[in-house]
Design an enzyme around this catalytic site. Structure first.
Site, PDB file in Angstrom:
ATOM      1  N   ASP A  40     -55.262  -6.106  20.726  1.00  0.00           N
ATOM      2  CA  ASP A  40     -55.866  -6.854  21.822  1.00  0.00           C
ATOM      3  C   ASP A  40     -55.151  -8.186  22.028  1.00  0.00           C
ATOM      4  O   ASP A  40     -54.527  -8.731  21.112  1.00  0.00           O
ATOM      5  CB  ASP A  40     -57.342  -7.149  21.529  1.00  0.00           C
ATOM      6  CG  ASP A  40     -58.243  -5.939  21.688  1.00  0.00           C
ATOM      7  OD1 ASP A  40     -57.723  -4.829  21.898  1.00  0.00           O
ATOM      8  OD2 ASP A  40     -59.474  -6.119  21.589  1.00  0.00           O
ATOM      9  N   HIS A 186     -54.855  -7.589  16.552  1.00  0.00           N
ATOM     10  CA  HIS A 186     -54.438  -8.462  17.644  1.00  0.00           C
ATOM     11  C   HIS A 186     -52.961  -8.799  17.462  1.00  0.00           C
ATOM     12  O   HIS A 186     -52.566  -9.240  16.371  1.00  0.00           O
ATOM     13  CB  HIS A 186     -55.261  -9.752  17.665  1.00  0.00           C
ATOM     14  CG  HIS A 186     -56.722  -9.534  17.895  1.00  0.00           C
ATOM     15  ND1 HIS A 186     -57.568  -9.077  16.903  1.00  0.00           N
ATOM     16  CD2 HIS A 186     -57.490  -9.684  19.006  1.00  0.00           C
ATOM     17  CE1 HIS A 186     -58.798  -8.963  17.391  1.00  0.00           C
ATOM     18  NE2 HIS A 186     -58.776  -9.332  18.668  1.00  0.00           N
TER      19      HIS A 186
END
Length: 223
Positions: A40, A186
């Protein structure tokens, strides 16, 4: 009333509850030795290219849920992600801290803006969506339904953006890791790079393979 408010608040913050909208959290019925690593908040000019190098080195595929404003700034990285056989998804345009308070109309605008940027750059119409911060609510649910997007959650949250050490993050992921799991990372920090390399080695040792989330769950990544 207090109980209802508490449940609704928890349901908004915990995507795994599927309280406001249904998200794909894993594929428990898979008959393969596959998991899905997802990232993400990118693309990030410093870390995403290094993530791509690690994935290439270990012959792994992943899914990148990208923020629209970062896609605008780094079209070359998005192209590299796609050229290397990975999948991209919509992670809102702004990833604003107040996203959970947006009206349905504003959520739709955010998602449409990101989709338009990607379509203009790549010709692809995104079908996969991951909520910013994993937050869901009735407004977001209505927006996702209106745009006919498929919401992707996770069942292995790494907490790689917290103060946990890379060893602790890796342990969170690998403990009881099994085929069909969806892993949340991430592509925004050095710590994640350290974790990712160790995770990819672990997968090889366990005879597990990271594939794109659409491949794992047998869904269409693009409309």
């Amino acid at each position: 009333m207090v109980f209802w408010f508490l449940i609704t608040a928890l349901g908004s913050g915990l995507i795994g509850w599927n309280y406001h909208l249904k998200a794909i959290l894993s594929n428990t019925s898979t008959k393969t030795n596959h998991v899905a690593i997802t990232f993400d908040d990118g693309p990030n000019s410093t870390f995403t290219p290094q993530v791509l190098e690690l994935l290439k080195k270990h012959h792994a595929k992943a899914t990148f849920f990208c923020i629209g404003k970062h896609i605008e700034n780094h079209p070359d990285i998005v192209k590299n992600i796609l050229d290397q056989g990975h999948t991209i998804g919509n992670h809102t345009y702004s990833h604003a801290n107040s996203f959970g308070f947006f009206s349905t109309e504003n959520v739709i605008k955010e998602l449409q803006k990101t989709n338009s940027i990607v379509q203009n750059q790549t010709g692809l119409k995104l079908n996969l969506y991951r909520p910013a911060f994993g937050v869901t609510n009735p407004n977001i649910a209505r927006a996702v339904k209106a745009l006919k997007l498929t919401t992707i959650g996770w069942n292995k949250r790494s907490l790689d953006t917290t103060k946990l050490s890379d060893e602790a993050v890796l342990k969170r992921i690998t403990t009881s890791l099994k085929a069909g799991d969806i892993i949340l990372l991430h592509d925004t920090s050095e710590k994640t790079l350290i974790v990712l390399e160790q995770l990819l080695l672990f997968l090889q040792q366990q005879n597990l393979e990271s594939v794109t989330v659409d491949s794992l769950c047998k869904i269409k990544p693009y409309a």
